[in-house]
Design an enzyme around this catalytic site. Structure first.
Site, mmCIF file in Angstrom:
data_model
loop_
_atom_site.group_PDB
_atom_site.id
_atom_site.type_symbol
_atom_site.label_atom_id
_atom_site.label_comp_id
_atom_site.label_asym_id
_atom_site.label_seq_id
_atom_site.Cartn_x
_atom_site.Cartn_y
_atom_site.Cartn_z
ATOM 1 N N GLU A 142 0.803 -1.228 0.000
ATOM 2 C CA GLU A 142 0.000 0.000 0.000
ATOM 3 C C GLU A 142 0.835 1.277 0.000
ATOM 4 O OE1 GLU A 142 -4.030 -1.228 2.317
ATOM 5 O OE2 GLU A 142 -2.254 -1.075 3.583
HETATM 6 C C1 ACM Z 1 -2.028 -5.351 4.052
HETATM 7 O O1 ACM Z 1 -3.107 -5.805 4.462
HETATM 8 N N1 ACM Z 1 -1.908 -4.059 3.798
HETATM 9 C C2 ACM Z 1 -0.869 -6.199 3.843
#
Ligand code: ACM
Length: 533
Positions: free
Chosen positions: A309
């Protein structure tokens, strides 16, 4: 009726035969490398529960003794974590090729004993002793890596709370605890060369519940306790996104040279290390120092560097930063693990492990990113979020132990126990076969979870389903996946969890031995926030 989770490869219970009796005169007779230490760990549990002396000795074993043997050829195929267990009127004999296998066998023994084995206050077994049914077990795991993850960044958990979790995970034969040590909301591990990481960087958590961090000695305590249970601690430093806590502590890590304020919300994807040349010296020094200091206190082979992310990092900067951070990590001698997005980098050190966190039906480019690790000589840990994420809500919004409805639902809605149990790892990522899969991990993110009873409510019982998927043979290899049988064994496990005082969710459809009583109160009071001193 004894029920063992995860289901052993082979189990013969002879209910009509004379059981073994653990009595005041029982001894633990250990032989072979590491057997005495495993016997001592088991004796610690059994002595606290029974009040018996249970000495660990050498020599020949009698009918009232438990024999712990480490010796080559004890299990077929020399499976590292395999074990063979025989119990009955002639005693208990537990044998394995390795101390690790022997330890896994002790957890089967623990589940075969009455739930009072979990008591810490010398329950005083009856004079006739406690029985272990006459049984033959031959067992070994399907996957080498069987883990859970605890996010101590969104909410911090004290060392003793982590040790308790380690013990419960060991009962399910998990062998890895991944600690998500850093995120936007907090940096939780002491780094001597960058002290403000645990100064400013550890002062907050989600919703202003206070900060906290592990000193190096705290972390060593966790590592040591886990090692005695053959659980490897996998530290994660999440980079280059999820770094607001670090950025708030050191202005020189920010492209604009300005430290952002500490963050107590739950958004993701807004922070990033800086890839620009003006920050190269500071960023590379930071990467070298943190990976070195964390690796120095981590005896296990893995170092997780995140990579998920990074929505505030351009694609080119992301690839550049991943190359630099994995290079710094690999220089410590550790094998790097990264969330599957890290697969965008084509310059990973050979053997880097990718952790898949898309769904059972993959979304976006998760498949190609995950296959990139295998293409670069690595393997894969599977954590499909819609079945293996322990922070997803349960269906029907049950209230947690402190009254709040816990968890998130972005991964295709709530996750039932049946969903956590009903998936097969091979086939999720097309082209990734059994031998490409290092293992399975169940992460617990803690945006909504601030206390130990809440943690336990989300982890148990769904982690037992994940443990069985990770350990027990696949259906294709002759295993079975009967929900009814699993529920019956879970009810037996529940008696152990009850004795341990674990605030597990009494999921409907499981014939729990002790039904939920109105007015049930959790054993733990809400945790005092860990305020920095
Ligand atoms: C995640 O759930 N951002 C690895």
């Amino acid at each position: 009726m004894a029920g063992i989770i995860p289901a052993p490869v082979s189990l013969e219970l002879r209910d009509d035969a004379t059981p073994f009796r653990l009595t005041e005169s029982s001894r633990l007779v250990a032989s072979g490398e590491g057997a005495a230490a495993v016997a001592e760990t088991f004796a610690g549990l059994a002595r606290a529960a029974t009040g018996f002396e249970l000495p660990v000795v050498g020599g020949a074993a009698g009918a009232s003794d438990l024999e712990f043997v480490v010796g080559i050829g004890s299990v077929p195929g020399r499976a590292i974590e395999g074990y063979a267990l025989e119990s009955g009127a002639d005693g208990v004999r537990l044998a394995a090729d390795t101390a690790e296998g022997l330890f896994r066998g002790t957890q089967t023994l623990r589940q075969l004993l009455p739930a009072e084995i979990e008591r810490a206050d010398a329950a005083r077994a009856p004079a006739s002793g406690w029985t272990v049914p006459a049984a033959s077990v031959a067992d070994a795991p399907r996957f080498a890596y069987r883990g859970a993850m605890l996010d101590v960044a969104r909410h911090f958990f004290a060392v003793d709370d982590v040790l308790d979790l380690v013990d419960r995970l060991a009962l399910l034969k998990l062998n890895a605890l991944h600690l998500h040590l850093t995120d936007d909301q907090g940096w939780r591990i002491e780094i001597e060369s960058w002290p403000e990481l645990t100064g400013i960087g550890a002062s907050t958590s989600v919703d202003g519940h206070g900060g906290g961090f592990y000193t190096k000695d705290d972390y060593r305590r966790i590592v040591e306790y886990a090692a005695a249970r053959f659980i490897t601690i996998v530290p994660e430093i999440d980079l280059p996104g999820h770094t607001n806590a670090a950025l708030s502590a050191y202005p020189e890590l920010n492209c604009d040279g300005v430290a952002p304020p500490p963050y107590e919300g739950t958004e993701v994807g807004f922070s990033s290390l800086c890839a620009s040349p003006e920050r190269e010296e500071a960023t590379d020094r930071f990467l070298a120092d943190i990976t070195r200091e964390v690796a120095e206190i981590t005896p296990g082979p893995w170092l997780h560097l995140g990579g998920d992310e990074s929505l505030a990092t351009s694609e080119a900067d992301f690839r550049d930063l991943v190359r630099r951070m994995t290079r710094a990590g690999a220089a410590t001698g550790k094998t790097i693990i990264g969330w599957h997005e890290m697969g965008a980098c084509r310059e990973l050190r050979a053997g880097t492990i990718g952790q898949y966190w898309s769904f059972v039906e993959p979304a976006g480019d998760a498949v190609s990113l995950t296959k990139s690790f295998v293409g670069q000589g690595g393997r894969v840990i599977l954590s499909p979020a819609d079945v293996a994420y322990l922070d997803m809500k349960y269906p029907d919004d049950p209230e947690g132990p402190l009254g709040a409805v816990l968890g998130l639902d972005w991964a295709k809605g709530p996750t039932s126990l049946e969903e956590a149990y009903g998936w097969e790892p091979v086939g999720i990522v097309p082209g990734i076969g059994e031998s490409d899969i290092l293992g399975i991990e169940a992460p617990l993110w803690t945006e909504t979870i601030a206390t130990v009873p809440e943690l336990e409510f989300m982890v148990f019982p769904r982690v037992a389903a994940i443990a069985e998927i990770a350990w027990s043979p696949s259906v294709a290899a002759g295993g079975s996946r009967s929900e009814v049988d699993f529920a019956a064994r879970l009810a037996a496990l529940g008696t152990h969890l009850d004795t341990l005082g674990v605030s597990y969710h009494r999921v409907a459809g499981v014939p729990w031995a002790r039904p939920l009583r109105t007015g049930d109160v959790p054993r733990f009071l809400p945790m005092t926030p860990h305020i920095l001193t």
